[in-house]
Design a protein around this motif. Structure first.
Motif, short mmCIF file in Angstrom:
data_model
loop_
_atom_site.label_atom_id
_atom_site.label_comp_id
_atom_site.label_asym_id
_atom_site.label_seq_id
_atom_site.Cartn_x
_atom_site.Cartn_y
_atom_site.Cartn_z
N PHE A 129 48.58 45.43 46.54
CA PHE A 129 47.42 45.92 45.25
C PHE A 129 45.91 45.53 46.54
N GLY A 130 45.72 44.29 46.12
CA GLY A 130 44.45 43.78 47.11
C GLY A 130 43.10 44.14 46.21
N ALA A 131 43.73 43.74 45.47
CA ALA A 131 42.32 43.77 44.52
C ALA A 131 40.84 43.01 44.96
N ASN A 132 41.29 41.32 45.07
CA ASN A 132 40.02 41.00 45.56
C ASN A 132 40.83 40.07 47.13
N MET B 210 44.22 38.02 46.66
CA MET B 210 44.89 38.32 46.84
C MET B 210 45.24 38.92 48.34
N LYS B 211 44.04 39.07 48.95
CA LYS B 211 44.04 39.85 50.45
C LYS B 211 44.71 38.48 51.16
N PHE C 116 50.45 41.40 46.20
CA PHE C 116 48.88 40.68 46.20
C PHE C 116 48.71 41.53 47.68
#
Lengths: 219, 389
Positions: free
Chosen positions: B287-290, B293-294, B284
């Motif tokens: 990806f770090g999409a939101n 996830m970070k 996640f």
């Protein structure tokens, strides 16, 4: 049927015929023993009213489709029998659906597609294939009615518990007094969700099999 | 202790065959073997009976749960005094929490064991020991404000449907304690989620200190308030709102150490669950999409009941996979799903509960394929050996 051979006919409700009516209640119940018609049993049992209407609709359709197919059984070519059966069932279901829409619009809305889906209800095809194709009209009719009621009985039992515990009502009427809610009682949200219908049916099957040992699979 | 033994020996004949209370044989047996190690020995053959029977195994797990329980009690008091803005000493906090938690423990044991005793009597077999641990786990995974009757209803449901319907201890597919929580979660969502249930006595119009929120770090994260997540040290030591036993990771680690040192908990499952969680978080992160996830892996694992589930729930010997390779797969997927559910579905903030229940379903399947793979491998080896001859 002429009057002079009436004496050789068995009475309308002979022991054999009443057995056809009674068997689906316990040892040959379509839902708990044959495990047919589960999908609609899960979908329409949140409240009592739709469950009862659904039970009646299915009973009428199974009874009359059995009757009609039994009349036609000698004239239906074996190759296309399923199509013929479907035509008969579909016609009956459309009639039931129209009646519900005309006189019980609210309930018909709640039942939505599930009335139409009676056509695909496994109980119907099962009874037509297994019974109506090989028996006389009157016993077939009784068998259909019996299976319909056997199905309906489970539906109503499940709906009773789901409505009572899930919304605190029976047949739409509040039965749990306000005092109980004030002391901290809360309706069980899980009861409204379909999984609980499955578990309730599971419990019924469990109780039934522990009472009737002959139903338990030998393994 | 000797007096107890003497008394038991005196009344024992009455419970044995032909005795006055023959019917209650199983009940008597349950108490006797709970108090004393049974003296059953094998007569034929060269079998050795391990004195560590199931009751002793369960007792070790109970001991391992003690740190989490004691800390949980203290934390209940601590959080309460924090919310009303008063100071209290260690003992005062502990005593406050003790009085709040004890009823939940009693209700959980009485209702669960009640069901077990009824079924044992009815079926005429021994009372199963399995509930000793479940009964202790249930209070640890519920919020302190939970109404007691709900605990009773949920416990009775879980033990009856989750365990007795399948044939009692050792036959259950699902972990009974988690089933209890899942039942509460879906049946009474208002009493087990939200900001108000985690602190004792907190209701909609309670007087709290300005700026105090009863939200757990996990629910803050689910709502996207990532700045509200407390520092790592608080998460680790457990000075946070949450289910009674899950807050202190230190206490859970002590429990894990006890389980591992005595060889009762499976290190494979604990390790692989952790690995699964960490690897999923790292994916996640990549990806770090939101914002969710970070979050870094360490925080993710410290949040909610992840660690508690990994140590005490996933390792349940009955519902987990039995084969060693199966345990790795089972644990790993548990960790992966826990993080997946958490991040992707904010409606279910606690992914661990659902992940373990999901993997409980698959555990027998995993075992089946592991065993089949092993059979295939061996057959191949035999074939090769025959051909080379």
């Amino acid at each position: 049927m002429s009057a002079n051979n009436k004496s050789n006919q068995e009475p309308l409700f002979s022991a054999k015929n009443t057995k056809l009516l009674k068997k689906p209640f316990n040892l040959e119940n379509p839902i708990t023993v044959q495990v047919l018609g589960i999908c609609s049993a899960l979908a329409v049992t949140v409240q009592m009213k739709p469950a009862i209407v659904m039970a009646l609709s299915v009973t009428i359709v199974t009874g009359f489709s059995n009757l009609l197919i039994s009349f036609l059984r000698d004239t239906i070519p074996a190759r296309i029998r399923i199509i013929v059966q479907l035509v008969v069932v579909a016609a009956l279901v459309i009639i039931v659906d129209q009646i519900l829409k005309a006189y019980l619009y609210d309930v018909s809305k709640k039942l939505s597609v599930f009335v139409g889906l009676i056509i695909t209800n496994c109980i119907l095809m099962g009874r037509l294939e297994a019974f109506a194709m090989g028996n006389k009209p009157w016993p077939s009719f009784l068998d259909g009615i019996g299976n319909g009621i056997g199905y309906g009985a489970i539906l109503v039992i499940v709906a009773f518990f789901r409505e009572l515990l899930g919304s605190g009502k029976i047949y739409g009427y509040d039965v749990i007094p306000k005092v109980v809610f004030e002391t901290g009682y809360v309706n069980n949200g899980l009861m409204i969700l379909p999984p609980m219908a499955l578990i309730t049916i599971g419990v019924i099957i469990w109780l039934q099999r522990s009472r009737n040992r002959e139903l338990v699979d030998k393994s | 202790m000797k007096a107890v033994r003497k008394y038991l020996d005196k009344v024992k004949p009455q419970f044995q065959k032909g005795g006055r209370f023959e019917k209650f044989h199983s009940t008597f047996d349950a108490f006797e073997t709970f108090l004393f190690v049974p003296d059953t020995v094998t007569i034929k053959g060269s079998h050795i009976r391990d004195p560590l029977d199931m009751k002793r195994t369960m007792s070790v797990v109970i001991i391992a749960l003690m740190p989490a329980l004691l800390f949980g009690m203290w934390n209940v008091g601590y959080q309460y005094h924090l919310s009303v803005g008063s100071e209290a000493g260690i003992w005062e906090n502990f005593w406050f929490g003790f009085l709040k938690v004890l009823p939940i423990i009693i209700v959980s044991y009485v209702s669960g064991l009640g069901v077990e005793f009824i079924f044992a009597q009815y079926r005429g077999h021994e009372v199963n020991e399995g509930f000793l641990v479940s009964g202790m786990l249930i209070p640890l995974i519920v919020p302190v404000n939970i109404p007691l009757w709900m605990v009773a209803v949920a416990t009775i449901f879980a033990v009856t449907i989750g365990k007795e319907a399948f044939g009692g201890t050792g036959m259950n597919i699902f972990n009974p304690a988690l089933l209890t929580r899942a039942f509460l979660f879906f049946a009474y969502p208002a009493q087990i989620t939200g900001d108000l249930v985690w602190i004792s006595g907190l209701t909609g119009n309670a007087q709290v200190v300005d700026g105090f929120s009863g939200a757990t770090p996990l629910s803050s994260a689910a709502l996207g308030m990532f700045d509200k997540i407390p520092p790592l040290s608080d998460l680790f030591f457990g000075f946070i709102p949450g289910s009674i036993g899950e807050t202190s990771k230190l206490a859970i680690l002590i429990g894990a150490f006890i389980l591992l040192a005595t060889g009762i908990g499976s290190w494979r499952i604990m390790l692989s669950t952790l690995l699964g969680g960490i690897i999923m978080t790292l994916i996640f992160n990549a990806f770090g999409a939101n914002e969710y996830m970070k979050i870094d892996a360490l925080t993710q694992i410290m949040l909610g009941g992840f660690l508690f589930g990994a140590v005490f729930m996933a390792t349940d010997p009955v519902t987990a996979s039995q084969t060693n390779r199966g345990k790795w797969i089972y644990g790993f997927l548990t960790g992966v799903f826990a993080i997946l559910i958490r991040v992707f579905n904010p409606a279910y903030p606690e992914g661990m509960m659902l992940a373990i229940l999901l993997m409980n379903t698959f555990a027998p399947l995993i075992d089946y394929y592991v065993v089949q793979a092993n059979i295939k491998k061996r057959l191949k080896r035999v074939k090769l050996a025959v051909e080379n001859k």
